[in-house]
Every structure is written in C-alpha cells, then in structure tokens.
Design a protein around this motif. Sequence first.
Motif, short mmCIF file in Angstrom:
data_model
loop_
_atom_site.label_atom_id
_atom_site.label_comp_id
_atom_site.label_asym_id
_atom_site.label_seq_id
_atom_site.Cartn_x
_atom_site.Cartn_y
_atom_site.Cartn_z
N VAL A 221 32.22 -8.32 2.18
CA VAL A 221 30.78 -8.41 1.96
C VAL A 221 30.10 -7.09 2.27
CG1 VAL A 221 28.64 -9.48 2.75
CG2 VAL A 221 30.66 -10.91 2.36
N VAL A 222 30.41 -6.52 3.41
CA VAL A 222 29.79 -5.25 3.82
C VAL A 222 30.13 -4.14 2.84
CG1 VAL A 222 29.82 -3.43 5.59
CG2 VAL A 222 29.70 -5.83 6.27
N LYS A 223 31.39 -4.05 2.44
CA LYS A 223 31.81 -2.98 1.55
C LYS A 223 31.21 -3.13 0.16
CE LYS A 223 35.76 -0.14 0.31
NZ LYS A 223 37.23 0.09 0.47
N LEU A 224 31.16 -4.38 -0.35
CA LEU A 224 30.61 -4.59 -1.69
C LEU A 224 29.12 -4.28 -1.72
CD1 LEU A 224 31.25 -5.46 -4.57
CD2 LEU A 224 30.69 -7.80 -3.93
N LYS A 225 28.40 -4.67 -0.68
CA LYS A 225 26.97 -4.37 -0.61
C LYS A 225 26.74 -2.85 -0.57
CE LYS A 225 24.05 -6.75 1.66
NZ LYS A 225 23.27 -7.43 2.73
N LYS A 226 27.60 -2.16 0.15
CA LYS A 226 27.49 -0.70 0.22
C LYS A 226 27.77 -0.07 -1.14
CE LYS A 226 29.39 3.38 2.55
NZ LYS A 226 30.39 3.87 3.53
N ILE A 227 28.80 -0.56 -1.83
CA ILE A 227 29.13 -0.03 -3.16
C ILE A 227 27.99 -0.29 -4.13
CG2 ILE A 227 30.64 -0.35 -5.16
CD1 ILE A 227 31.91 1.29 -2.95
N ASN A 228 27.44 -1.49 -4.07
CA ASN A 228 26.31 -1.82 -4.95
C ASN A 228 25.15 -0.85 -4.75
OD1 ASN A 228 24.63 -3.63 -6.68
ND2 ASN A 228 23.57 -4.03 -4.76
N SER A 229 24.82 -0.58 -3.51
CA SER A 229 23.73 0.34 -3.19
C SER A 229 24.07 1.76 -3.62
CB SER A 229 23.44 0.30 -1.70
OG SER A 229 22.43 1.21 -1.34
N THR A 230 25.30 2.18 -3.37
CA THR A 230 25.73 3.55 -3.71
C THR A 230 25.68 3.79 -5.21
OG1 THR A 230 27.18 3.69 -1.77
CG2 THR A 230 27.66 5.17 -3.61
N LEU A 231 26.23 2.86 -5.99
CA LEU A 231 26.23 3.02 -7.44
C LEU A 231 24.82 2.95 -8.01
CD1 LEU A 231 29.34 0.83 -8.43
CD2 LEU A 231 29.22 3.33 -8.23
N GLN A 232 24.00 2.03 -7.48
CA GLN A 232 22.63 1.91 -7.97
C GLN A 232 21.84 3.18 -7.71
OE1 GLN A 232 20.89 -1.02 -9.63
NE2 GLN A 232 20.02 0.97 -10.13
N ASN A 233 21.94 3.72 -6.51
CA ASN A 233 21.21 4.94 -6.18
C ASN A 233 21.65 6.12 -7.05
OD1 ASN A 233 19.77 3.63 -4.17
ND2 ASN A 233 21.15 4.25 -2.53
N ALA A 234 22.98 6.22 -7.27
CA ALA A 234 23.50 7.29 -8.11
C ALA A 234 22.99 7.16 -9.54
CB ALA A 234 25.02 7.29 -8.07
N TYR A 235 22.97 5.92 -10.04
CA TYR A 235 22.49 5.70 -11.41
C TYR A 235 21.01 6.03 -11.55
CZ TYR A 235 22.17 3.41 -15.98
OH TYR A 235 21.98 3.14 -17.32
N ASN A 236 20.23 5.65 -10.55
CA ASN A 236 18.79 5.97 -10.59
C ASN A 236 18.56 7.48 -10.62
OD1 ASN A 236 18.15 3.26 -10.50
ND2 ASN A 236 17.76 3.22 -8.30
N LEU A 237 19.30 8.21 -9.79
CA LEU A 237 19.17 9.67 -9.75
C LEU A 237 19.60 10.30 -11.06
CD1 LEU A 237 20.50 10.48 -6.15
CD2 LEU A 237 18.18 10.87 -7.01
N MET A 238 20.69 9.81 -11.63
CA MET A 238 21.18 10.35 -12.89
C MET A 238 20.16 10.15 -14.00
SD MET A 238 24.61 9.40 -15.10
CE MET A 238 23.95 7.82 -15.63
N ARG A 239 19.62 8.96 -14.10
CA ARG A 239 18.65 8.66 -15.15
C ARG A 239 17.42 9.55 -15.02
NH1 ARG A 239 16.13 4.55 -14.64
NH2 ARG A 239 15.55 4.07 -16.80
N GLN A 240 16.97 9.74 -13.78
CA GLN A 240 15.76 10.51 -13.56
C GLN A 240 15.98 12.01 -13.76
OE1 GLN A 240 12.71 9.12 -12.99
NE2 GLN A 240 11.96 11.22 -13.31
N GLU A 241 17.03 12.54 -13.16
CA GLU A 241 17.24 13.99 -13.19
C GLU A 241 17.86 14.50 -14.49
OE1 GLU A 241 19.27 15.39 -9.72
OE2 GLU A 241 17.93 14.35 -8.33
N GLU A 242 18.67 13.68 -15.11
CA GLU A 242 19.35 14.13 -16.33
C GLU A 242 18.59 13.73 -17.60
OE1 GLU A 242 22.10 15.95 -16.20
OE2 GLU A 242 22.51 15.74 -14.04
N PHE A 243 17.83 12.62 -17.53
CA PHE A 243 17.22 12.10 -18.75
C PHE A 243 15.73 11.79 -18.59
CE2 PHE A 243 21.69 11.03 -18.67
CZ PHE A 243 22.14 11.51 -19.90
#
Length: 243
Positions: free
Chosen positions: A56-78
Amino acid sequence: MLNNVFIDIIMFKKELKFMKKGFTLAEVLITLGIIGVVAAMTMPSLIQNHKEKETVVKLKKINSTLQNAYNLMRQEEFGGTITSMQDFGTNNEFVDTFTKYLKVQKVCHVGEVADCFDTKTSYKTFTNGIAESLYTSQSTVFVLNDGTVVILSPLYISSTYVQLFVDLNGKNPPNALGKDVFSFLMNTQKLYPRGNISPGLSSDAKYDANYYCMKSGWSSHSHNGLGCTAWVIYMENMDYLRK
C-alpha cells in the motif's frame, strides 16, 4: 519467646525452599510447545499483513511520483495543453521525455524491453489465472531507482489514453495483478489508478473493482486484478484478497 523464634525460623526455611523450587522440564516443554503453536498460527497472518502494508505504501508513493512527473512534463514540455496522446511523439520520444522528470536506473525503448525485465515471466491474475500480456513488441519500459518496473503500452493504440503496468518488485514473485502488479491509465490530463471510473476514458478502459478485482464471478477472467489499483490507493488496504 524462644519457641516463637524457632517457629519463625522453620517457617522461613519452608518459604525459602518454596521460592527455590523452579519449573520442571515437562512444564517448560509444555509451555514452549504452546508458544510454538500460537506463533505458528499467528505469524503467517502477521507477515502477510506487513507485506500488504508495504505494498500500500509503495503503490501510493509510485502513484504520487508518476503523477507529479506527468504534471511537470505536460507543463514544461507542452505548456500544459495536450489534445491527443500522439502529441507526445513516438513511444521512444515519450518515454525519454517522461523519464527526465523521474529518477530512473534504466530506460528500454521499443524492441529492447527484455533489457529492463524478464519477458519470460508468466504474469497471473490475483486468483492465479493467466493474466493478459503486459506488453507488446511496441511497448516501452523503464526501471525506477527503487527497482519498480513501469511498462507503457504503445501510444498508437489510443488517442485518448496510455496504459501503464507497474511491477513493484520487478522480476520477483508473485508477479500477479492486484498483488505486486498494478495498472494505471494516463490520458491527456492526468494519471488514473485503474478501478476508478474516470471521465473522458472510453468504456473499454473502465475497469470497475466489482468486476476486475474479485475472487468470484469474473475471477477466471485474464483481466482480473486490473481494477485493484484504485482500491489499494484510496482504501489503503488489500482486503479484496480475502473477500
């Protein structure tokens, strides 16, 4: 008076003798046997609960990590505006851009996924059926620094979303959907844990936990386990394994 002293001495000796008396070997063995039986009955459950909490702890962390990375990519790259998943370019271009915002130890492009994880691994549903294939010859894969393997479906499959499989412990067992392998969908706006009915996703992308995270009914379906991701993240447990 002297008689009372003698009586006190005798009583003291009896008490001392009683205090020195210990457990017999038989009593010790019986006690240890009872402790062993109780431990044998409770330890598997305690170990399983601990593993589930770690998941549970690891999956929640992965979810947050991937979401934050995707948000940054969308904003900074596109500039935050994406109209189609194909706007990201080819599969290789997408994974190269996405992983710029993550801490990764390895990136595997199309045709190279075997360099990131064991493609001969037989993935299962959480009810031990044969799971759907997690990748195609056009998939891309990357490995995070903590060993988590992320498999992305080809961008050309859909203009509205991309499927991601996350294997929390790489090639290690149990390699099963809903246990150590979890599924996400990424559309032009955000990352969605599967099992959550999300607006903007086509009907074939909606994997309800009532059908795809259960031990009965559709339990033999090769997709069973795809709907467990949202359950783990939002409910913070894996109780579906026992329902």
